[in-house]
Design an enzyme around this catalytic site. Structure first.
Site, PDB file in Angstrom:
ATOM      1  N   CYS B  84      40.610  -2.852 -31.569  1.00 37.37           N
ATOM      2  CA  CYS B  84      41.517  -3.917 -32.018  1.00 37.37           C
ATOM      3  C   CYS B  84      42.555  -3.397 -33.004  1.00 37.37           C
ATOM      4  O   CYS B  84      43.487  -4.117 -33.360  1.00 37.37           O
ATOM      5  CB  CYS B  84      40.730  -5.055 -32.635  1.00 37.37           C
ATOM      6  SG  CYS B  84      39.209  -5.428 -31.748  1.00 37.37           S
ATOM      7  N   CYS B 208      36.241 -18.147 -34.143  1.00 33.99           N
ATOM      8  CA  CYS B 208      36.544 -16.987 -33.288  1.00 33.99           C
ATOM      9  C   CYS B 208      38.000 -16.980 -32.831  1.00 33.99           C
ATOM     10  O   CYS B 208      38.559 -18.025 -32.499  1.00 33.99           O
ATOM     11  CB  CYS B 208      35.673 -17.010 -32.044  1.00 33.99           C
ATOM     12  SG  CYS B 208      33.912 -17.106 -32.385  1.00 33.99           S
ATOM     13  N   SER B 209      38.577 -15.767 -32.753  1.00 33.81           N
ATOM     14  CA  SER B 209      39.904 -15.634 -32.160  1.00 33.81           C
ATOM     15  C   SER B 209      39.764 -15.761 -30.643  1.00 33.81           C
ATOM     16  O   SER B 209      38.707 -15.492 -30.088  1.00 33.81           O
ATOM     17  CB  SER B 209      40.522 -14.288 -32.542  1.00 33.81           C
ATOM     18  OG  SER B 209      39.671 -13.227 -32.159  1.00 33.81           O
ATOM     19  N   ILE B 211      40.799 -15.239 -26.413  1.00 37.78           N
ATOM     20  CA  ILE B 211      41.131 -14.167 -25.466  1.00 37.78           C
ATOM     21  C   ILE B 211      42.593 -14.366 -25.079  1.00 37.78           C
ATOM     22  O   ILE B 211      42.947 -15.382 -24.476  1.00 37.78           O
ATOM     23  CB  ILE B 211      40.192 -14.222 -24.247  1.00 37.78           C
ATOM     24  CG1 ILE B 211      38.756 -13.893 -24.700  1.00 37.78           C
ATOM     25  CG2 ILE B 211      40.660 -13.278 -23.154  1.00 37.78           C
ATOM     26  CD1 ILE B 211      37.700 -14.171 -23.640  1.00 37.78           C
ATOM     27  N   LYS B 335      43.375 -15.597 -35.306  1.00 35.42           N
ATOM     28  CA  LYS B 335      42.672 -16.849 -35.031  1.00 35.42           C
ATOM     29  C   LYS B 335      43.542 -17.831 -34.234  1.00 35.42           C
ATOM     30  O   LYS B 335      43.084 -18.399 -33.255  1.00 35.42           O
ATOM     31  CB  LYS B 335      42.266 -17.464 -36.387  1.00 35.42           C
ATOM     32  CG  LYS B 335      41.550 -18.760 -36.311  1.00 35.42           C
ATOM     33  CD  LYS B 335      40.184 -18.580 -35.700  1.00 35.42           C
ATOM     34  CE  LYS B 335      39.660 -19.835 -35.055  1.00 35.42           C
ATOM     35  NZ  LYS B 335      40.353 -20.267 -33.863  1.00 35.42           N
ATOM     36  N   HIS B 339      44.840 -12.835 -30.252  1.00 31.05           N
ATOM     37  CA  HIS B 339      44.424 -11.448 -30.470  1.00 31.05           C
ATOM     38  C   HIS B 339      44.459 -10.661 -29.159  1.00 31.05           C
ATOM     39  O   HIS B 339      43.414 -10.352 -28.595  1.00 31.05           O
ATOM     40  CB  HIS B 339      43.024 -11.453 -31.094  1.00 31.05           C
ATOM     41  CG  HIS B 339      42.488 -10.107 -31.448  1.00 31.05           C
ATOM     42  ND1 HIS B 339      43.287  -9.005 -31.684  1.00 31.05           N
ATOM     43  CD2 HIS B 339      41.205  -9.678 -31.613  1.00 31.05           C
ATOM     44  CE1 HIS B 339      42.514  -7.975 -31.968  1.00 31.05           C
ATOM     45  NE2 HIS B 339      41.260  -8.349 -31.929  1.00 31.05           N
TER      46      HIS B 339
END
Lengths: 185, 397
Positions: B84, B208-209, B211, B335, B339
């Site tokens: 990342c 969670c970020s 997809i 977020k 990402h």
């Protein structure tokens, strides 16, 4: 929902994919192309007509003693004969003193829970399991060991509690591995 | 001696589920924007570094695919991977090529098209990002799962709560709602975050970020060339970098990310500003790696915006909104902005460049007084870390 009716994430996903593929096949039959509009944006997509399954072959020759002993119910790792450094997971070489002369030593089977989580959304290759708990436990030797935690009541887990390592057969794959259980259970 | 390096052009695609474009088209959105911003043509770019992790997408060699589609062929290129943090690694390599005198103009292009695969496959790929055999193969850890291990330990040690973590989501969605390039452009309430389902206990959906598909690009030039190209260069003042063990169990503590801490210290040393736990005072704005809400809390501490164990209090006190001690993730962060793994680090640098030049949307523009901004980009679960400091002032004058 009763236990009998409970479907795994894998069954749900496989069903969705089957329906999707049948839809694309019907598009292909009528159009001659595996194309379809994206459900949300309407943008035209091509469904890949080539696919692979990946599955790796990994050498464990350098640490085969670990598995030999696991079969016998022993939990061992490597210790550098030259500098005394202890490694877990076991490794063949000691980068600290750059020698490759290891001895196998048995590890403690009890330790303290450092942290844990429950995996609710699973990767595809684990999607046939119910939610599972993963924890990291510190052994008295200062080594940390990651494994599943088998607990009757997950809400009773607490950081710092004593855990005991058990060597078990992982179902349904049916291979020998290890897991943590609360020491008092 | 190393040469000064400036950012002379940036580009940033809309992040989201980009089913409307393929990989080449998605990259071109950022590249064309960056070229226009810099007033340059493809022939002026001497080298392009591409950050992309892939696996979930069809093109195996994205660098050359992007090069061909964007007219950058036959310039030299390579793809880099730092999970990342790949984007920051690309910026670092492009920076080094210019700083060393190897080239005068280089570009870093970040790209990820994650939605070419279904979600369970993507979850599988990211879960494998650690030590495959001893973590994933036997115990099925997921990316949220790895960060959940940190969240459990952090909350236990410092008394932070799931509500505290959700405050990071609420803030980042607030700013994401003001960023037309964000994946999620909707505010969320604390209640909505708290009532979302668990993904990896104690982390919930809104921790969670997503997809995300997206691309970003920055063009870097040597100080002399930058002066000819633009009146408003943004200088790269420092880049700190570090790594940590692949296998999380080899780490001693699960309440901070050692690599991020080391990278921050290194960057502060390079900039000559390392002192205490009020490092926010040197910056107008920060972009930090909030792949999960707990990661934003640890970022505050690892960047020394607060003392260890007190990062969550900055959220409780609203110190990281505009008007607080330091506004953080005014883009919406990972977020809410999203990402797209390989694009994220480049996107952070593009965003901060626009912030320093005061050209983002008004309601998410930080007041620029100190002329400095900081990007904190973590790869994997603290496996890689890069901390990049940008400045309106030329480092060596």
């Amino acid at each position: 929902m009763s236990r009998e009716e409970k479907v795994s994430q894998r069954e749900l996903f496989d069903k969705q994919m089957k329906e999707f593929e049948e839809f694309v096949e019907s598009m292909k039959d009528s159009l001659g192309l595996p194309t379809f509009p994206d459900m949300k944006s309407g943008a035209l997509q091509w469904y890949d007509q080539r696919w692979i399954t990946t599955r790796f072959v990994i050498s464990v020759e350098g640490i085969k003693e670990f598995f030999d002993k696991l079969i016998d119910g022993k939990f061992v790792t490597t210790k550098c004969k030259s500098c005394g450094e202890l490694y877990f997971p076991p490794q063949k070489d000691c980068p600290k003193c750059r020698k490759s002369d290891m001895e196998w030593v048995e590890l403690s089977r009890e330790g303290e829970l450092l942290t844990y989580t429950q995996i609710n959304v699973k990767p595809y290759s684990f999607s046939h399991y119910d939610d599972y708990i993963v924890g990291i436990v510190r052994l008295p030797e200062g080594i940390n060991v990651t494994a599943w935690i088998r607990a009757d009541d997950p809400s009773k887990l607490q950081i710092g509690m004593k855990m005991r390592l058990e060597i078990v057969r992982r179902k349904p794959e049916n291979y020998i591995t290890y897991e943590w259980v609360p020491a008092e259970e | 001696m190393a040469r000064d390096v400036a950012i002379v052009g940036v580009g940033h695609s809309r992040y989201g589920v980009r089913s409307d474009v393929n990989i080449g088209e998605l990259a071109w959105e950022s590249i064309s924007m960056a070229l226009e911003d810099a007033g340059l043509e493809q022939k002026d770019i001497e080298y392009f570094v591409v950050s992309s992790v892939g696996g979930w997408s069809s093109e195996y060699l994205p660098a050359v695919v992007i090069g061909e589609y964007s007219g950058l062929t036959p310039k030299g290129t390579a793809r880099v991977e730092a999970a990342c943090a790949s984007g920051s690694a690309a910026v670092k390599l492009a920076y080094d090529m210019v700083a060393s005198g190897s080239v005068d103009i280089a570009t870093a292009i970040g790209l990820e098209k994650m939605n070419e695969s279904p979600t369970p496959t993507v979850v599988e790929f990211i879960g494998r990002a650690g030590n495959y055999f001893w973590e994933f193969h036997n115990f099925g850890l997921t990316f949220p799962g790895y960060y959940a291990l940190y969240a459990t330990a952090y909350m236990d040690r410092y008394g932070a709560t799931e509500e505290d973590l959700c405050l990071a989501a609420v803030k980042n969605h607030y700013y994401g709602a003001r960023n037309p390039k964000a994946h999620f452009q909707k505010e969320v309430t604390l209640e909505k975050c708290m009532s979302s389902r668990y993904i990896a206990w104690p982390l919930k959906l809104y921790d969670c970020s997503p997809i995300t598909d997206g691309s970003s690009a920055v063009i870097l030039a040597s100080g002399e060339v930058a002066r000819e190209l633009t009146d408003t260069p943004v200088w790269i003042e420092a880049i700190g970098h570090a790594s940590d063990t692949a296998n999380l169990s080899k780490r001693d503590d699960f309440t901070y990310l050692r690599a991020a801490r080391l990278a921050a210290e290194q960057a502060y040393m390079q900039a000559g500003i390392l002192d205490g736990y009020e490092m926010y005072k040197y910056f107008d704005v920060a972009e930090v790696h909030d792949c999960f809400t707990i990661a934003e809390v640890m970022a505050y501490e690892d960047l020394r915006f607060s003392k260890p164990g007190e990062g969550y209090k900055m959220l409780r006190d609203g110190e990281t909104y505009i008007g607080g001690k330091i506004p953080v993730n005014l883009s919406g962060g990972l977020k809410a902005k999203g990402h797209p793994i390989g694009a994220t680090g480049v996107g952070m640098v593009a965003e901060l460049t626009n912030q320093l030049l005061q050209r983002v949307e008004k309601d998410r523009q930080a007041p620029i007084e100190k002329g400095r901004a900081i990007a904190h980009n973590v790869g994997g679960t603290g496996h890689y870390a890069y901390v990049t400091i940008l400045s309106l002032d030329r480092p060596r004058g």
